[in-house]
Design a protein around this motif. Structure first.
Motif, PDB file in Angstrom:
ATOM      1  N   GLY A 107      -4.539  12.196   1.452  1.00 34.64           N
ATOM      2  CA  GLY A 107      -5.761  11.705   2.069  1.00 34.64           C
ATOM      3  C   GLY A 107      -6.301  10.439   1.443  1.00 34.64           C
ATOM      4  O   GLY A 107      -7.483  10.124   1.606  1.00 34.64           O
ATOM      5  N   ARG A 108      -5.461   9.688   0.747  1.00 33.49           N
ATOM      6  CA  ARG A 108      -5.895   8.448   0.105  1.00 33.49           C
ATOM      7  C   ARG A 108      -4.849   7.362   0.305  1.00 33.49           C
ATOM      8  O   ARG A 108      -3.657   7.652   0.414  1.00 33.49           O
ATOM      9  N   VAL A 109      -5.314   6.124   0.326  1.00 36.92           N
ATOM     10  CA  VAL A 109      -4.442   4.957   0.352  1.00 36.92           C
ATOM     11  C   VAL A 109      -4.746   4.103  -0.877  1.00 36.92           C
ATOM     12  O   VAL A 109      -5.915   3.852  -1.193  1.00 36.92           O
ATOM     13  N   VAL A 110      -3.712   3.715  -1.578  1.00 37.60           N
ATOM     14  CA  VAL A 110      -3.844   2.799  -2.715  1.00 37.60           C
ATOM     15  C   VAL A 110      -3.164   1.487  -2.332  1.00 37.60           C
ATOM     16  O   VAL A 110      -2.003   1.489  -1.903  1.00 37.60           O
ATOM     17  N   SER A 111      -3.896   0.394  -2.456  1.00 40.40           N
ATOM     18  CA  SER A 111      -3.330  -0.924  -2.155  1.00 40.40           C
ATOM     19  C   SER A 111      -3.268  -1.752  -3.433  1.00 40.40           C
ATOM     20  O   SER A 111      -4.116  -1.625  -4.323  1.00 40.40           O
ATOM     21  N   VAL A 112      -2.253  -2.600  -3.517  1.00 43.28           N
ATOM     22  CA  VAL A 112      -2.035  -3.428  -4.705  1.00 43.28           C
ATOM     23  C   VAL A 112      -1.822  -4.876  -4.273  1.00 43.28           C
ATOM     24  O   VAL A 112      -1.018  -5.145  -3.373  1.00 43.28           O
ATOM     25  N   PHE A 156      -8.895   3.901  -1.179  1.00 39.19           N
ATOM     26  CA  PHE A 156      -9.930   4.486  -0.331  1.00 39.19           C
ATOM     27  C   PHE A 156      -9.458   5.838   0.192  1.00 39.19           C
ATOM     28  O   PHE A 156      -8.253   6.073   0.354  1.00 39.19           O
ATOM     29  N   SER A 157     -10.415   6.703   0.420  1.00 36.85           N
ATOM     30  CA  SER A 157     -10.125   8.028   0.950  1.00 36.85           C
ATOM     31  C   SER A 157     -10.328   8.018   2.459  1.00 36.85           C
ATOM     32  O   SER A 157     -11.253   7.378   2.960  1.00 36.85           O
ATOM     33  N   PHE A 158      -9.458   8.715   3.173  1.00 37.22           N
ATOM     34  CA  PHE A 158      -9.628   8.810   4.624  1.00 37.22           C
ATOM     35  C   PHE A 158      -9.774  10.260   5.069  1.00 37.22           C
ATOM     36  O   PHE A 158      -9.507  10.597   6.207  1.00 37.22           O
ATOM     37  N   HIS A 159     -10.203  11.121   4.150  1.00 36.39           N
ATOM     38  CA  HIS A 159     -10.516  12.498   4.547  1.00 36.39           C
ATOM     39  C   HIS A 159     -11.622  12.470   5.603  1.00 36.39           C
ATOM     40  O   HIS A 159     -12.622  11.772   5.462  1.00 36.39           O
ATOM     41  N   GLY A 160     -11.433  13.184   6.649  1.00 34.91           N
ATOM     42  CA  GLY A 160     -12.397  13.190   7.738  1.00 34.91           C
ATOM     43  C   GLY A 160     -12.008  12.316   8.906  1.00 34.91           C
ATOM     44  O   GLY A 160     -12.603  12.405   9.988  1.00 34.91           O
ATOM     45  N   ALA A 161     -11.000  11.447   8.719  1.00 32.87           N
ATOM     46  CA  ALA A 161     -10.525  10.629   9.837  1.00 32.87           C
ATOM     47  C   ALA A 161      -9.878  11.530  10.886  1.00 32.87           C
ATOM     48  O   ALA A 161      -9.183  12.492  10.566  1.00 32.87           O
ATOM     49  N   VAL A 162     -10.108  11.214  12.154  1.00 30.32           N
ATOM     50  CA  VAL A 162      -9.616  12.046  13.260  1.00 30.32           C
ATOM     51  C   VAL A 162      -8.791  11.190  14.205  1.00 30.32           C
ATOM     52  O   VAL A 162      -9.181  10.072  14.550  1.00 30.32           O
ATOM     53  N   GLU A 163      -7.667  11.738  14.603  1.00 27.65           N
ATOM     54  CA  GLU A 163      -6.798  11.041  15.542  1.00 27.65           C
ATOM     55  C   GLU A 163      -7.371  11.146  16.956  1.00 27.65           C
ATOM     56  O   GLU A 163      -7.759  12.234  17.395  1.00 27.65           O
ATOM     57  N   ASP A 164      -7.425  10.016  17.650  1.00 27.86           N
ATOM     58  CA  ASP A 164      -7.926   9.973  19.016  1.00 27.86           C
ATOM     59  C   ASP A 164      -6.767  10.202  19.982  1.00 27.86           C
ATOM     60  O   ASP A 164      -5.899   9.336  20.125  1.00 27.86           O
ATOM     61  N   PRO A 165      -6.725  11.354  20.651  1.00 29.31           N
ATOM     62  CA  PRO A 165      -5.590  11.617  21.553  1.00 29.31           C
ATOM     63  C   PRO A 165      -5.516  10.624  22.704  1.00 29.31           C
ATOM     64  O   PRO A 165      -4.434  10.378  23.248  1.00 29.31           O
ATOM     65  N   TYR A 210       0.851  -1.187   0.000  1.00 23.58           N
ATOM     66  CA  TYR A 210       0.000   0.000   0.000  1.00 23.58           C
ATOM     67  C   TYR A 210       0.884   1.233   0.000  1.00 23.58           C
ATOM     68  O   TYR A 210       2.070   1.197   0.379  1.00 23.58           O
ATOM     69  N   VAL A 211       0.305   2.354  -0.413  1.00 20.02           N
ATOM     70  CA  VAL A 211       0.970   3.652  -0.357  1.00 20.02           C
ATOM     71  C   VAL A 211      -0.089   4.706  -0.098  1.00 20.02           C
ATOM     72  O   VAL A 211      -1.227   4.599  -0.565  1.00 20.02           O
ATOM     73  N   GLY A 212       0.253   5.709   0.689  1.00 20.08           N
ATOM     74  CA  GLY A 212      -0.676   6.793   0.974  1.00 20.08           C
ATOM     75  C   GLY A 212       0.062   8.033   1.434  1.00 20.08           C
ATOM     76  O   GLY A 212       1.246   7.972   1.779  1.00 20.08           O
ATOM     77  N   THR A 213      -0.631   9.163   1.424  1.00 25.63           N
ATOM     78  CA  THR A 213      -0.047  10.423   1.885  1.00 25.63           C
ATOM     79  C   THR A 213      -0.843  10.929   3.072  1.00 25.63           C
ATOM     80  O   THR A 213      -2.067  11.094   2.991  1.00 25.63           O
ATOM     81  N   PHE A 214      -0.126  11.182   4.159  1.00 22.22           N
ATOM     82  CA  PHE A 214      -0.736  11.551   5.427  1.00 22.22           C
ATOM     83  C   PHE A 214      -0.165  12.893   5.894  1.00 22.22           C
ATOM     84  O   PHE A 214       0.868  13.354   5.413  1.00 22.22           O
ATOM     85  N   CYS A 215      -0.848  13.505   6.872  1.00 20.25           N
ATOM     86  CA  CYS A 215      -0.401  14.769   7.482  1.00 20.25           C
ATOM     87  C   CYS A 215      -0.297  15.878   6.431  1.00 20.25           C
ATOM     88  O   CYS A 215      -0.666  15.688   5.283  1.00 20.25           O
TER      89      CYS A 215
END
Length: 527
Positions: free
Chosen positions: A415-420, A430-439, A356-361
């Motif tokens: 804001g997306r992860v691509v898996s192969v 899949f998109s993970f826009h809107g995901a929130v980190e739980d402190p 998988y590959v994705g861009t975060f932060c």
């Protein structure tokens, strides 16, 4: 009209006599606060020296003297335009360039139909206080589009390592003054500049021509690539293609971090290396290979582990961070540093035939927001195996994600992860826009040096794995021991630090303690 790419500006005729013999072909004589007879004497001496070596002299400001002394070129400031007789200059066959610093000055210069236009200062200058802030590479591109075929000279704060970006942005020539005349060895520095301008000019036209012709790239955005700094953590199966393609694309500075040495089993999936590199530090061999591929970039090699103590400073030095380390601990450490610094993190992983590959932060949710918990167990290429083609594909996608961020492409992985699945070649996203980190779920990694005498330290490694702990007062337990609940911290306010090799067992044990109400927890990955 073609200008020489190297344009030294000197303050005395003696400099023309020194620089012309070693290859300076387009030299400006800028004399200030001297009597007119001395100025005329120096102009004659400089003209003779330039003519003797096939160089061209440009006289700054003194357009009347240029007419009377038969000069071929004169450089005019905006103030000079108030009184300069441009018709007389044209009638005498004298070419002229004009300095500009803002849009109004550019419009005025264009109205005079100059033979070149100068723009500055491009970068901050330290030896001369300027009335204008640094223009930057983007302004070069804007100026060049307005100038069309008229040559553009960039000036101010230039150094040889900045030339690729300057020329890619659209400048035709690079002017320099104090970097040469105040150097301890001006002739040596001049030769450096001449070689750098020639090499950068040749290379920038040819090297990136196939990507700059893309409407999504062009010279202006290629200049963004040239000035970008990318931190790549891990020089293995993922890191090798990441580095090769980013270096090939012209990313200006690569910071590479890895403490491993090359072993023969690396070579099937890390073609950056050769048999002769076995035993060498990966970062050193990678730096040599990348500079052999593209000598116009900078490679900063760091033979060290990525740990919480150095993560923040490394991330701060970069525009974009690439996680290619094959380590969950490193991924979470980089995530925390990138989130704090608001820098994008391009992360990937390949195990067996899946990746998988994705861009975060950096404007997207964090890695912890998407993957709050570390896996109960984790394999790596040493335990599960891996195909070289699989890591090559995922590493190439990481490199593409980095370039997409630099170029501002809409198809980025933000804001997306691509898996192969490399067995079926099924590709999912899949998109993970809107995901929130739980402190409340945060289990931070710390460095061994951050452990204090007040901490309760639990080393989860078996005695056969690690006969001695780096923490003399550490309790020796297994994850199962913690899970049975027979041990509880004597003080709920006291921090418990859990240690293992990769951090995975430590995270499992910490989760168990957290379910029992203990909140002061930290993890150490001992490697």
């Amino acid at each position: 009209m073609m200008l020489d790419r190297f344009y030294p500006v000197v303050d005395h005729a003696d400099w023309v006599a020194r620089l012309a013999p070693i290859g300076a072909k387009f030299v400006q004589l800028r004399i200030k606060d001297r009597p007119e007879d001395d100025i005329r004497r120096q102009v004659r001496e400089a003209k003779a020296a330039a003519a003797a070596y096939g160089a061209q002299l440009i006289l700054n400001d003194y357009w009347r003297i240029a007419l009377e002394e038969g000069c071929d070129w004169v450089h005019l400031g905006q103030g000079d335009l108030d009184g300069a007789d441009l018709a007389a200059l044209r009638g005498a066959g004298i070419k002229f360039g004009i300095s500009t610093h803002d849009d109004a000055e550019l419009e005025r210069a264009l109205a005079a139909e100059p033979d070149y236009v100068a723009l500055g200062p491009i970068y901050e200058t330290y030896l001369k206080e300027m009335l204008w802030p640094p223009q930057g590479l983007d302004r070069i591109g804007i100026w060049k589009r307005k100038l069309g075929p008229i040559p553009l000279v960039a000036i101010g704060g230039l150094t040889p390592d900045r030339l690729p970006g300057v020329f890619l942005a659209g400048a035709n020539s690079a002017a320099v003054s104090t970097d040469i005349i105040r150097n301890a060895d001006p002739e040596w520095r001049t030769r450096q500049w001449i070689e750098a301008t020639r090499a950068a000019g040749r290379s920038m036209v040819d090297r990136y021509s196939r990507q700059t012709m893309l409407p999504e790239v062009g010279p202006e955005r290629q200049a963004l690539v040239a000035k970008a700094t990318v931190l790549v953590v891990g020089v293995g199966g993922l890191g090798a293609p990441v580095l090769q393609y980013l270096a090939g694309a012209g990313v200006g500075r690569l910071i590479i971090v890895d403490r491993d040495r090359i072993e023969e089993h690396n070579l099937h999936r890390q073609p950056l290396f050769r048999m002769a590199d076995i035993g060498c530090a990966k970062v050193d061999a990678a730096r040599d290979a990348l500079l052999a591929l593209n000598p116009f970039i900078t490679v900063d090699a760091r033979c060290e582990r990525l740990v919480p103590n150095n993560a923040a400073s490394l991330v701060a030095a970069a525009d974009i961070v690439v996680d290619a380390a094959d380590s969950f601990a490193v991924t979470y450490i980089l995530n925390d540093a990138c989130k704090a610094a608001d820098k994008p993190l391009v992360s990937a992983s390949v195990i067996g035939l899946k990746g998988y590959v994705g861009t975060f932060c950096g404007g997207s949710p964090s890695y912890r927001a998407v993957f709050p918990d570390m896996p109960q167990q984790a394999q790596n290429c040493a335990t599960a195996g891996v195909l070289g083609t699989a890591v090559a594909v995922m590493g190439s996608l990481q490199a593409h994600a980095v370039l997409s961020l630099i170029l501002g492409l809409q198809s980025s992985l933000e804001g997306r992860v691509v898996s192969v699945d490399f067995q079926t070649l099924a590709i999912r996203a899949f998109s993970f826009h809107g995901a929130v980190e739980d402190p409340e779920a945060l289990l931070p990694f710390i460095s061994p040096s951050d452990v204090t005498n007040e901490d309760i330290v639990i080393d989860l490694r078996g005695l056969d794995e690690a006969p001695a702990s780096p923490f003399p007062r550490a309790l020796r337990m297994s994850v199962d021991d913690v899970g049975r609940g027979e041990w509880r911290p004597p003080d709920e306010a006291q921090r418990v630090v859990l240690c293992c090799r990769s951090g995975i067992r430590a995270a499992r044990a910490a989760t168990m303690l957290r379910t029992r109400g203990h909140r002061e927890l930290a993890l150490v990955a001992l490697g």
